[in-house]
Design a protein around this motif. Sequence first.
Motif, PDB file in Angstrom:
ATOM      1  N   ASN A  67      -7.587  20.036  46.344  1.00 22.17           N
ATOM      2  CA  ASN A  67      -7.284  18.636  45.918  1.00 22.17           C
ATOM      3  C   ASN A  67      -7.379  18.464  44.502  1.00 22.17           C
ATOM      4  O   ASN A  67      -6.406  17.865  43.808  1.00 22.17           O
ATOM      5  N   LYS A  68      -8.296  18.897  43.788  1.00 23.18           N
ATOM      6  CA  LYS A  68      -8.600  19.072  42.347  1.00 23.18           C
ATOM      7  C   LYS A  68      -7.566  19.663  41.618  1.00 23.18           C
ATOM      8  O   LYS A  68      -6.875  18.977  40.703  1.00 23.18           O
ATOM      9  N   CYS A  69      -6.961  20.699  41.994  1.00 21.04           N
ATOM     10  CA  CYS A  69      -5.820  21.304  41.297  1.00 21.04           C
ATOM     11  C   CYS A  69      -4.536  20.421  41.554  1.00 21.04           C
ATOM     12  O   CYS A  69      -3.698  20.352  40.468  1.00 21.04           O
ATOM     13  N   LEU A  70      -4.280  20.067  42.737  1.00 19.94           N
ATOM     14  CA  LEU A  70      -3.082  19.342  43.173  1.00 19.94           C
ATOM     15  C   LEU A  70      -3.159  17.810  42.171  1.00 19.94           C
ATOM     16  O   LEU A  70      -2.035  17.457  41.698  1.00 19.94           O
ATOM     17  N   SER A  71      -4.278  17.341  42.091  1.00 24.84           N
ATOM     18  CA  SER A  71      -4.465  16.094  41.301  1.00 24.84           C
ATOM     19  C   SER A  71      -4.085  16.333  40.015  1.00 24.84           C
ATOM     20  O   SER A  71      -3.784  15.505  39.257  1.00 24.84           O
ATOM     21  N   ALA A  72      -4.669  17.419  39.381  1.00 26.55           N
ATOM     22  CA  ALA A  72      -4.332  17.883  38.166  1.00 26.55           C
ATOM     23  C   ALA A  72      -2.992  17.959  37.734  1.00 26.55           C
ATOM     24  O   ALA A  72      -2.569  18.139  36.556  1.00 26.55           O
ATOM     25  N   GLY A  73      -2.081  18.355  38.655  1.00 15.57           N
ATOM     26  CA  GLY A  73      -0.855  18.664  38.345  1.00 15.57           C
ATOM     27  C   GLY A  73       0.057  19.814  38.946  1.00 15.57           C
ATOM     28  O   GLY A  73       1.068  19.964  38.636  1.00 15.57           O
ATOM     29  N   ALA A  74      -0.724  20.649  39.658  1.00 15.54           N
ATOM     30  CA  ALA A  74      -0.383  21.822  40.302  1.00 15.54           C
ATOM     31  C   ALA A  74       0.708  21.414  41.484  1.00 15.54           C
ATOM     32  O   ALA A  74       0.658  20.423  41.916  1.00 15.54           O
ATOM     33  N   LYS A  75       1.602  22.054  41.596  1.00 17.14           N
ATOM     34  CA  LYS A  75       2.615  21.980  42.661  1.00 17.14           C
ATOM     35  C   LYS A  75       2.501  22.728  43.811  1.00 17.14           C
ATOM     36  O   LYS A  75       3.491  22.785  44.738  1.00 17.14           O
ATOM     37  N   GLY A  76       1.608  23.723  43.927  1.00 16.30           N
ATOM     38  CA  GLY A  76       1.356  24.533  45.040  1.00 16.30           C
ATOM     39  C   GLY A  76      -0.037  25.221  44.875  1.00 16.30           C
ATOM     40  O   GLY A  76      -0.758  25.277  43.798  1.00 16.30           O
ATOM     41  N   TYR A  77      -0.544  25.717  45.826  1.00  9.94           N
ATOM     42  CA  TYR A  77      -1.871  26.440  46.054  1.00  9.94           C
ATOM     43  C   TYR A  77      -1.794  27.197  47.185  1.00  9.94           C
ATOM     44  O   TYR A  77      -1.571  27.236  48.228  1.00  9.94           O
ATOM     45  N   HIS A  78      -2.369  28.682  46.497  1.00  8.21           N
ATOM     46  CA  HIS A  78      -2.283  29.908  47.641  1.00  8.21           C
ATOM     47  C   HIS A  78      -3.410  30.514  47.589  1.00  8.21           C
ATOM     48  O   HIS A  78      -3.926  30.769  46.392  1.00  8.21           O
ATOM     49  N   SER A  79      -4.017  31.210  48.616  1.00 12.06           N
ATOM     50  CA  SER A  79      -5.006  32.293  48.764  1.00 12.06           C
ATOM     51  C   SER A  79      -4.403  33.454  47.988  1.00 12.06           C
ATOM     52  O   SER A  79      -3.239  33.720  48.107  1.00 12.06           O
ATOM     53  N   LYS A  80      -5.205  34.427  47.405  1.00 13.66           N
ATOM     54  CA  LYS A  80      -4.666  35.414  46.496  1.00 13.66           C
ATOM     55  C   LYS A  80      -4.266  36.493  47.566  1.00 13.66           C
ATOM     56  O   LYS A  80      -3.819  37.540  47.486  1.00 13.66           O
ATOM     57  N   SER A  81      -4.669  36.327  49.024  1.00 10.97           N
ATOM     58  CA  SER A  81      -4.397  37.176  50.025  1.00 10.97           C
ATOM     59  C   SER A  81      -3.221  36.970  50.671  1.00 10.97           C
ATOM     60  O   SER A  81      -2.906  37.575  51.781  1.00 10.97           O
TER      61      SER A  81
END
Length: 194
Positions: A67-81
């Motif tokens: 949530n913090k990353c998306l709120s900061a402006g990231a457009k996506g989030y994935h695990s490194k795996s």
Amino acid sequence: KNVDEVIAFTSVIDARKFIDKNCPDIVILDYEMPEMSGVDAIKFLLSVNPKLKILILSTHFSPLLVNKCLSAGAKGYHSKSIEPEILEESLTQLHRDGYVFNKEVQSILNEVIAPYNSARIEYPEISKRELEVLELICAEFTMKEIADKLYLSDKTIQNHRQSLLKKFLAKNTAGLVKKAIEYGFISVNKLTFR
């Protein structure tokens, strides 16, 4: 595949210098960079180019962090795996639609917003047609696919999208999807993902 050039940096500072003079289609950002936190790095890079499409890769997958990353402006989030094939699909979606919301991220957003008191929220009023468009946007359909599915023109769908952005006070599609889930217009469990 479908990639002209990949440039890697081990420093957010160096990446920013490059972005200042160039306009990459996508930035894949490791959440754990040496100079600053992932959230600070997102804001740092967006200060140079607010239109950057940043995809976060991290070993951590907590609701608060996503949530913090998306709120900061990231457009996506994935695990490194993440599997290479899934990452390739995500990059294609990010380039095409401007965001990447898979089932995992959608579920996390539901967890994050669940504790909020709904009585404090002013819910936007939307038409039945706008709800149909909203549901299809959240299910990862493109604007053209939505137009074809609803037998409407591309322009009409774009107008509905703009109206939804305005009503939800969202800056972009990612924000629209997030608020649609937050306000209860969309249930992740009922969505049929592409």
